[in-house]
Design a protein around this motif. Structure first.
Motif, PDB file in Angstrom:
ATOM      1  N   ASP A   1     -12.711  27.041  76.021  1.00 13.26           N
ATOM      2  CA  ASP A   1     -11.255  26.933  76.133  1.00 13.26           C
ATOM      3  C   ASP A   1     -10.595  26.826  74.752  1.00 13.26           C
ATOM      4  OD1 ASP A   1     -12.038  24.425  75.392  1.00 13.26           O
ATOM      5  OD2 ASP A   1     -11.178  23.384  77.110  1.00 13.26           O
ATOM      6  N   ASN A   2     -11.319  27.259  73.714  1.00 12.95           N
ATOM      7  CA  ASN A   2     -10.765  27.170  72.359  1.00 12.95           C
ATOM      8  C   ASN A   2      -9.938  28.411  72.016  1.00 12.95           C
ATOM      9  OD1 ASN A   2     -13.114  28.736  72.362  1.00 12.95           O
ATOM     10  ND2 ASN A   2     -13.516  28.362  70.192  1.00 12.95           N
ATOM     11  N   TYR A   3      -8.971  28.698  72.871  1.00  8.70           N
ATOM     12  CA  TYR A   3      -8.098  29.847  72.657  1.00  8.70           C
ATOM     13  C   TYR A   3      -6.652  29.378  72.662  1.00  8.70           C
ATOM     14  CZ  TYR A   3      -7.867  29.478  77.767  1.00  8.70           C
ATOM     15  OH  TYR A   3      -7.714  29.016  79.049  1.00  8.70           O
ATOM     16  N   SER A   4      -5.811  30.216  72.070  1.00  6.45           N
ATOM     17  CA  SER A   4      -4.373  29.981  72.147  1.00  6.45           C
ATOM     18  C   SER A   4      -3.789  30.963  73.155  1.00  6.45           C
ATOM     19  CB  SER A   4      -3.724  30.185  70.770  1.00  6.45           C
ATOM     20  OG  SER A   4      -3.970  31.504  70.296  1.00  6.45           O
ATOM     21  N   ILE A   5      -2.573  30.717  73.583  1.00  7.70           N
ATOM     22  CA  ILE A   5      -1.920  31.626  74.534  1.00  7.70           C
ATOM     23  C   ILE A   5      -0.592  32.079  73.948  1.00  7.70           C
ATOM     24  CG2 ILE A   5      -0.939  31.898  76.846  1.00  7.70           C
ATOM     25  CD1 ILE A   5      -2.875  29.822  77.852  1.00  7.70           C
ATOM     26  N   GLN A   6      -0.406  33.384  73.914  1.00  8.26           N
ATOM     27  CA  GLN A   6       0.855  33.953  73.436  1.00  8.26           C
ATOM     28  C   GLN A   6       1.242  35.112  74.343  1.00  8.26           C
ATOM     29  OE1 GLN A   6       0.895  34.938  69.251  1.00  8.26           O
ATOM     30  NE2 GLN A   6       2.717  36.247  69.448  1.00  8.26           N
TER      31      GLN A   6
ATOM     32  N   LYS B   1      -4.554  35.277  76.444  1.00  5.94           N
ATOM     33  CA  LYS B   1      -5.475  34.298  75.862  1.00  5.94           C
ATOM     34  C   LYS B   1      -6.081  34.908  74.599  1.00  5.94           C
ATOM     35  CE  LYS B   1      -6.656  32.188  80.320  1.00  5.94           C
ATOM     36  NZ  LYS B   1      -5.806  33.034  81.187  1.00  5.94           N
TER      37      LYS B   1
ATOM     38  N   ASN C   1      -9.773  33.819  68.077  1.00  8.04           N
ATOM     39  CA  ASN C   1      -9.773  34.327  66.708  1.00  8.04           C
ATOM     40  C   ASN C   1     -11.119  34.955  66.356  1.00  8.04           C
ATOM     41  OD1 ASN C   1      -7.119  33.486  66.116  1.00  8.04           O
ATOM     42  ND2 ASN C   1      -7.832  31.401  65.693  1.00  8.04           N
TER      43      ASN C   1
END
Length: 305
Positions: A5-10, A14, A17
């Protein structure tokens, strides 16, 4: 679905990097010209109509059926993912390294209220997905643009369920010859040469400049590209516990000449045939439509239980 779950959401995407150089190079290549691109007038209805008129995508959708978990690797602008999601209960994950391409697809899905597609941005080599999760994995025209074609195949196969189906589309060492020749001529004579001698561009509306430029960029200027033989795929299928299901063109050159003209034959069980059969099937690509339009071939495999 996702291992971590080490993701960002934009913008509903999801994002994982990646610092890999080859991946970064491909991302940069597609940043300004996502491929394939949508027409300005495209909507849910037009995408459905186009997909239904295309023999490959329509037969693929029928072959997939309902209630499946599907991963499209290298989804680009997600036209296929969006098309496959319409009118069914399948859960589709559109995965690509290029955020701008995914955003194009995600924006289209949001605008057209397509809700059964998930969008994930990341590197294929980072193994973001759970093992044995997907019923079907699609990676058509993708793996030969990574840093290692068959290592990438190994990575994604881990996420395929037992008895699940994988579709792999690659450039062929024989079938790509005409495109390679045009690539050299393009360097000498420029775009005008391609507008005359590239079969795809001859049929493209000359007003569709973005579509023309995207095709030229993808086919003739890509910084990372390899081509592979049928036997390379068969060897790597076996090493990844994948059973050959069928191919287009057919491996069985002498017995299935008609199947080399009809892509719908891909979705019925075929034979690996002999090495001579496979070599002749690949050589024949030089002289047919497949060879004229880039030399892409497709293999279907099934994960052994």
């Amino acid at each position: 679905m996702l291992k971590k779950d080490n993701y960002s959401i934009q913008d509903g995407i999801k994002i994982f990097n990646s610092s890999d150089f080859t991946t970064s190079e491909v991302i940069s290549f597609y940043k300004d010209d996502p491929f394939p691109n949508y027409e300005i007038s495209d909507n849910k209805i037009s995408i459905l109509e186009k997909g239904n008129k295309n023999l490959f995508t329509s037969k693929l959708k029928k072959f997939i059926g309902y209630n499946k978990k599907i991963l499209e690797v290298g989804a680009g602008t997600c036209q296929l993912s969006n098309y496959l999601s319409i009118g069914n209960n399948n859960q589709i994950t559109a995965f690509d390294a290029n955020f701008s391409s995914l955003k194009t697809g995600a924006d289209f899905a949001k605008k057209n209220e397509i809700k059964n597609v998930n969008f994930v941005c990341g590197d294929i080599f980072d193994e973001h997905f759970q093992e044995e999760y997907f019923d079907i994995i699609l990676c058509n025209g993708v793996l030969h643009h990574t840093k290692d074609t068959f290592e990438a195949l190994k990575k994604i196969t881990k996420s395929l369920k037992k008895n699940g189906i994988i579709l792999v589309g690659l450039y062929n060492k024989f079938g790509r010859i005409r495109t390679i020749f045009r690539k050299y001529m393009y360097k000498i004579f420029g775009k005008k040469f391609l507008m005359i001698f590239d079969p795809v561009l001859r049929k493209t509306d000359k007003k569709s400049t973005k579509k023309i430029d995207a095709w030229i960029k993808d086919q003739y200027r890509h910084p990372v590209e390899r081509s592979h033989t049928f036997d390379e795929v068969l060897i790597n299928f076996k090493s990844n516990n994948l059973i050959f299901f069928n191919s287009f063109p057919s491996c069985d050159y002498f017995n299935n000449q008609e199947d080399n003209q009809d892509i719908s034959s891909l979705f019925k069980k075929g034979k690996e045939a002999s090495k001579i059969d496979r070599i002749l099937a690949q050589i024949s690509m030089i002289f047919n439509r497949q060879g004229g339009e880039g030399g892409l071939y497709i293999f279907l495999g099934k994960k052994n239980d």
